[in-house]
Design a protein around this motif. Sequence first.
Motif, PDB file in Angstrom:
ATOM      1  N   ILE A  21     -45.850 -62.249  23.430  1.00  0.00           N
ATOM      2  CA  ILE A  21     -45.566 -61.735  24.779  1.00  0.00           C
ATOM      3  C   ILE A  21     -44.566 -62.635  25.499  1.00  0.00           C
ATOM      4  CG2 ILE A  21     -46.564 -61.380  27.083  1.00  0.00           C
ATOM      5  CD1 ILE A  21     -49.123 -60.370  25.666  1.00  0.00           C
ATOM      6  N   ARG A  22     -44.816 -63.950  25.446  1.00  0.00           N
ATOM      7  CA  ARG A  22     -43.925 -64.867  26.170  1.00  0.00           C
ATOM      8  C   ARG A  22     -42.517 -64.849  25.580  1.00  0.00           C
ATOM      9  NH1 ARG A  22     -41.853 -65.974  30.309  1.00  0.00           N
ATOM     10  NH2 ARG A  22     -41.185 -68.097  30.806  1.00  0.00           N
ATOM     11  N   ALA A  23     -42.416 -64.787  24.252  1.00  0.00           N
ATOM     12  CA  ALA A  23     -41.093 -64.736  23.607  1.00  0.00           C
ATOM     13  C   ALA A  23     -40.346 -63.472  24.024  1.00  0.00           C
ATOM     14  CB  ALA A  23     -41.251 -64.791  22.095  1.00  0.00           C
ATOM     15  N   SER A  24     -41.073 -62.366  24.098  1.00  0.00           N
ATOM     16  CA  SER A  24     -40.447 -61.106  24.521  1.00  0.00           C
ATOM     17  C   SER A  24     -39.996 -61.174  25.980  1.00  0.00           C
ATOM     18  CB  SER A  24     -41.432 -59.954  24.325  1.00  0.00           C
ATOM     19  OG  SER A  24     -40.832 -58.732  24.681  1.00  0.00           O
ATOM     20  N   GLN A  25     -40.837 -61.779  26.828  1.00  0.00           N
ATOM     21  CA  GLN A  25     -40.469 -61.941  28.247  1.00  0.00           C
ATOM     22  C   GLN A  25     -39.174 -62.739  28.389  1.00  0.00           C
ATOM     23  OE1 GLN A  25     -43.919 -63.900  29.866  1.00  0.00           O
ATOM     24  NE2 GLN A  25     -44.946 -61.989  30.448  1.00  0.00           N
ATOM     25  N   LEU A  26     -38.949 -63.649  27.439  1.00  0.00           N
ATOM     26  CA  LEU A  26     -37.759 -64.502  27.495  1.00  0.00           C
ATOM     27  C   LEU A  26     -36.536 -63.851  26.844  1.00  0.00           C
ATOM     28  CD1 LEU A  26     -39.614 -67.836  26.695  1.00  0.00           C
ATOM     29  CD2 LEU A  26     -38.435 -67.300  28.836  1.00  0.00           C
ATOM     30  N   GLY A  27     -36.670 -62.557  26.498  1.00  0.00           N
ATOM     31  CA  GLY A  27     -35.518 -61.805  25.994  1.00  0.00           C
ATOM     32  C   GLY A  27     -35.318 -61.838  24.493  1.00  0.00           C
ATOM     33  N   LEU A  28     -36.295 -62.338  23.762  1.00  0.00           N
ATOM     34  CA  LEU A  28     -36.174 -62.404  22.308  1.00  0.00           C
ATOM     35  C   LEU A  28     -36.732 -61.141  21.648  1.00  0.00           C
ATOM     36  CD1 LEU A  28     -37.366 -66.110  21.899  1.00  0.00           C
ATOM     37  CD2 LEU A  28     -35.012 -65.283  21.850  1.00  0.00           C
ATOM     38  N   LYS A  29     -36.174 -60.789  20.504  1.00  0.00           N
ATOM     39  CA  LYS A  29     -36.664 -59.653  19.726  1.00  0.00           C
ATOM     40  C   LYS A  29     -37.806 -60.158  18.844  1.00  0.00           C
ATOM     41  CE  LYS A  29     -35.183 -56.119  16.406  1.00  0.00           C
ATOM     42  NZ  LYS A  29     -34.118 -55.763  15.413  1.00  0.00           N
ATOM     43  N   ILE A 139     -43.582 -68.251  13.932  1.00  0.00           N
ATOM     44  CA  ILE A 139     -44.732 -68.932  14.541  1.00  0.00           C
ATOM     45  C   ILE A 139     -45.975 -68.545  13.750  1.00  0.00           C
ATOM     46  CG2 ILE A 139     -46.119 -69.257  16.623  1.00  0.00           C
ATOM     47  CD1 ILE A 139     -43.658 -68.363  18.266  1.00  0.00           C
ATOM     48  N   LEU A 140     -46.574 -69.541  13.117  1.00  0.00           N
ATOM     49  CA  LEU A 140     -47.779 -69.289  12.331  1.00  0.00           C
ATOM     50  C   LEU A 140     -49.000 -69.494  13.210  1.00  0.00           C
ATOM     51  CD1 LEU A 140     -48.390 -68.719   9.250  1.00  0.00           C
ATOM     52  CD2 LEU A 140     -48.997 -71.137   9.121  1.00  0.00           C
ATOM     53  N   ALA A 141     -49.795 -68.427  13.371  1.00  0.00           N
ATOM     54  CA  ALA A 141     -50.992 -68.472  14.219  1.00  0.00           C
ATOM     55  C   ALA A 141     -52.131 -67.769  13.489  1.00  0.00           C
ATOM     56  CB  ALA A 141     -50.703 -67.792  15.557  1.00  0.00           C
ATOM     57  N   VAL A 306     -46.393 -74.031  14.015  1.00  0.00           N
ATOM     58  CA  VAL A 306     -47.792 -73.693  13.716  1.00  0.00           C
ATOM     59  C   VAL A 306     -48.638 -74.008  14.941  1.00  0.00           C
ATOM     60  CG1 VAL A 306     -49.710 -73.977  12.111  1.00  0.00           C
ATOM     61  CG2 VAL A 306     -47.364 -74.311  11.303  1.00  0.00           C
ATOM     62  N   ILE A 307     -49.407 -73.024  15.410  1.00  0.00           N
ATOM     63  CA  ILE A 307     -50.198 -73.183  16.636  1.00  0.00           C
ATOM     64  C   ILE A 307     -51.665 -72.837  16.397  1.00  0.00           C
ATOM     65  CG2 ILE A 307     -48.176 -72.627  18.071  1.00  0.00           C
ATOM     66  CD1 ILE A 307     -49.428 -69.861  18.595  1.00  0.00           C
ATOM     67  N   GLY A 308     -52.509 -73.236  17.358  1.00  0.00           N
ATOM     68  CA  GLY A 308     -53.919 -72.837  17.347  1.00  0.00           C
ATOM     69  C   GLY A 308     -54.741 -73.481  16.253  1.00  0.00           C
ATOM     70  N   SER A 321     -53.327 -70.484  23.099  1.00  0.00           N
ATOM     71  CA  SER A 321     -52.499 -69.674  24.010  1.00  0.00           C
ATOM     72  C   SER A 321     -51.392 -70.507  24.639  1.00  0.00           C
ATOM     73  CB  SER A 321     -53.368 -69.056  25.109  1.00  0.00           C
ATOM     74  OG  SER A 321     -54.289 -68.137  24.563  1.00  0.00           O
ATOM     75  N   HIS A 322     -51.747 -71.696  25.114  1.00  0.00           N
ATOM     76  CA  HIS A 322     -50.737 -72.531  25.759  1.00  0.00           C
ATOM     77  C   HIS A 322     -49.714 -73.052  24.775  1.00  0.00           C
ATOM     78  CE1 HIS A 322     -51.504 -72.929  30.094  1.00  0.00           C
ATOM     79  NE2 HIS A 322     -52.623 -72.346  29.743  1.00  0.00           N
ATOM     80  N   GLU A 323     -50.155 -73.322  23.542  1.00  0.00           N
ATOM     81  CA  GLU A 323     -49.191 -73.713  22.517  1.00  0.00           C
ATOM     82  C   GLU A 323     -48.236 -72.560  22.223  1.00  0.00           C
ATOM     83  OE1 GLU A 323     -51.579 -77.084  19.895  1.00  0.00           O
ATOM     84  OE2 GLU A 323     -51.762 -74.972  19.331  1.00  0.00           O
ATOM     85  N   GLY A 324     -48.756 -71.331  22.226  1.00  0.00           N
ATOM     86  CA  GLY A 324     -47.915 -70.158  22.001  1.00  0.00           C
ATOM     87  C   GLY A 324     -46.829 -70.030  23.049  1.00  0.00           C
ATOM     88  N   VAL A 325     -47.192 -70.246  24.302  1.00  0.00           N
ATOM     89  CA  VAL A 325     -46.221 -70.195  25.410  1.00  0.00           C
ATOM     90  C   VAL A 325     -45.200 -71.322  25.255  1.00  0.00           C
ATOM     91  CG1 VAL A 325     -45.955 -70.522  27.906  1.00  0.00           C
ATOM     92  CG2 VAL A 325     -47.776 -69.038  27.020  1.00  0.00           C
ATOM     93  N   MET A 326     -45.696 -72.518  24.972  1.00  0.00           N
ATOM     94  CA  MET A 326     -44.806 -73.676  24.821  1.00  0.00           C
ATOM     95  C   MET A 326     -43.767 -73.449  23.718  1.00  0.00           C
ATOM     96  SD  MET A 326     -45.809 -77.536  23.589  1.00  0.00           S
ATOM     97  CE  MET A 326     -46.180 -76.974  21.917  1.00  0.00           C
ATOM     98  N   VAL A 327     -44.224 -72.959  22.554  1.00  0.00           N
ATOM     99  CA  VAL A 327     -43.312 -72.741  21.430  1.00  0.00           C
ATOM    100  C   VAL A 327     -42.302 -71.638  21.745  1.00  0.00           C
ATOM    101  CG1 VAL A 327     -43.192 -71.912  19.036  1.00  0.00           C
ATOM    102  CG2 VAL A 327     -44.854 -73.665  19.669  1.00  0.00           C
ATOM    103  N   ALA A 328     -42.763 -70.559  22.380  1.00  0.00           N
ATOM    104  CA  ALA A 328     -41.844 -69.473  22.753  1.00  0.00           C
ATOM    105  C   ALA A 328     -40.740 -69.992  23.669  1.00  0.00           C
ATOM    106  CB  ALA A 328     -42.618 -68.339  23.426  1.00  0.00           C
ATOM    107  N   GLU A 329     -41.109 -70.834  24.622  1.00  0.00           N
ATOM    108  CA  GLU A 329     -40.129 -71.383  25.559  1.00  0.00           C
ATOM    109  C   GLU A 329     -39.175 -72.354  24.864  1.00  0.00           C
ATOM    110  OE1 GLU A 329     -42.373 -72.811  28.908  1.00  0.00           O
ATOM    111  OE2 GLU A 329     -42.789 -70.769  29.612  1.00  0.00           O
ATOM    112  N   LEU A 330     -39.696 -73.096  23.919  1.00  0.00           N
ATOM    113  CA  LEU A 330     -38.871 -74.013  23.132  1.00  0.00           C
ATOM    114  C   LEU A 330     -37.825 -73.242  22.327  1.00  0.00           C
ATOM    115  CD1 LEU A 330     -39.031 -77.140  22.771  1.00  0.00           C
ATOM    116  CD2 LEU A 330     -40.327 -76.711  20.676  1.00  0.00           C
ATOM    117  N   ILE A 331     -38.272 -72.173  21.679  1.00  0.00           N
ATOM    118  CA  ILE A 331     -37.372 -71.339  20.871  1.00  0.00           C
ATOM    119  C   ILE A 331     -36.280 -70.712  21.743  1.00  0.00           C
ATOM    120  CG2 ILE A 331     -37.258 -69.174  19.535  1.00  0.00           C
ATOM    121  CD1 ILE A 331     -40.061 -69.953  18.414  1.00  0.00           C
ATOM    122  N   ALA A 332     -36.671 -70.335  22.965  1.00  0.00           N
ATOM    123  CA  ALA A 332     -35.722 -69.681  23.874  1.00  0.00           C
ATOM    124  C   ALA A 332     -34.770 -70.668  24.558  1.00  0.00           C
ATOM    125  CB  ALA A 332     -36.495 -68.887  24.926  1.00  0.00           C
TER     126      ALA A 332
END
Length: 463
Positions: A21-29, A139-141, A306-308, A321-332
């Motif tokens: 969700i966070r990666a998509s919010q940041l404009g990523l496919k 992202i491996l979860a 790798v998260i979670g 969840s917070h690691e997922g957000v952090m990684v998405a923002e890092l990628i973006a």
Amino acid sequence: MAQTFDVIVIGAGPGGYVAAIRASQLGLKVAIVEREHMGGICLNWGCIPTKAMLRSSEVYHLMHRAKEFGLKADNISYDLDAVVKRSRGVAKQLNSGVGHLMKKNKVTVFMGAATLPAKGKVSVKTDKGTEELEAKNIILATGARARELPGLEADGKRVWTYKHALVPPHMPKKLLVIGSGAIGIEFASFYNTLGADTTVVEVLDRILPVEDAEISAFAEKSFKKQGMKIMAKAMVKKLDRGADKVTAHIEVGGKVETHDFDTVISAVGIVANTEGLGLEALGAKIDRSFVVTDEYCRSGVEGLYVIGDATNGPWLAHKASHEGVMVAELIAGGHPHPVKPEQIAGCTYCHPQVASVGLTEAKAKERGYEVKVGRFPFIGNGKAIALGEPEGMIKTVFDAKTGELLGAHMVGAEVTELIQGYVVGQKLETTEADLMETVFPHPTLSEMMHESVLDAYGRAIHI
């Protein structure tokens, strides 16, 4: 031809779906791959359905106390099938909610089992065949499952994992719970409240071993008062299985005792779902099933995060969840702060509840801190007495030199909700002065948080 994405998430649990969700919010496919349940173990077979069941046992417990509150409740009983049905219904509702969130955020979902044949490539085996996907970032979860010890393996009949305990084939009369971490204690609390003769075996010297020693001792005393039997420094060596009973060989004090039970729940930790993915061939380092990562969840393999529960602990949904957000923002291209394990609260939803964040008193001293420790009992709080919940305590640990809040530890009613106050305080780098000057509303349980801080500095008012 392979479908190409900016990010592919493997696993749709509380880490994976949030990352998507966070990666998509940041404009990523974004694509997400899930082999079993949207929402993962937590939503379908862990955090959520267990809380639904524990709520039923809590209400049942309160019904037996009706007279204390000036109420009448006669012929109190329960329907285990109905309790389970409600729990499964709650999980189903949330499961479909995750599916809706994927559509809303334009995340492409692939239901199937994933492998990583090469860097940046994901192969998904679905009911209709194999889908080949590509992305620079994966992202491996994949989460984790119950650890099973040799000779203590679950069979779903008399020996259960948490999954069997959530859809029980029968109501235990005499129950053995192996392991006293959060999962073991929650199920012990649930079944004990419903009337099972419950014994908990813990290999370490106390139950809830990750908690502060005082909190563990308080919880143990409370569990024993409720009729639970606790065997610490004990180990289940083997199980002899019969048609209607299990004989457990338990080593305690250097001697092996045998005890008969009709049901056994094994809750001896978790194993990460990391095998069969092709991680070793890519160069990822695996330590006791968990992928080794840095503070930003980078695996050391370019583009693989790798998260979670598949990586370093603590193994908690909110951390994932917070690691997922952090990684998405890092990628973006963002610059997120790493998730700090010592600022992640742990909650156990037994009766009484247990919650904590940061360092225990013993750990703080181990690290060389000179500490100031405050305590406040529930019996000194007006709201706790009005609720009929006078048993509990709050403990705070401060750095004597700087006033930094090093840790907070609680046992009692609703402490899983209260702990967040200290979590926010730690995040904002609150000192003892800030907390003492904060006005807490009256009458609330949260006032005890204030009093515990005051007590650390010899200023408590109500004790």
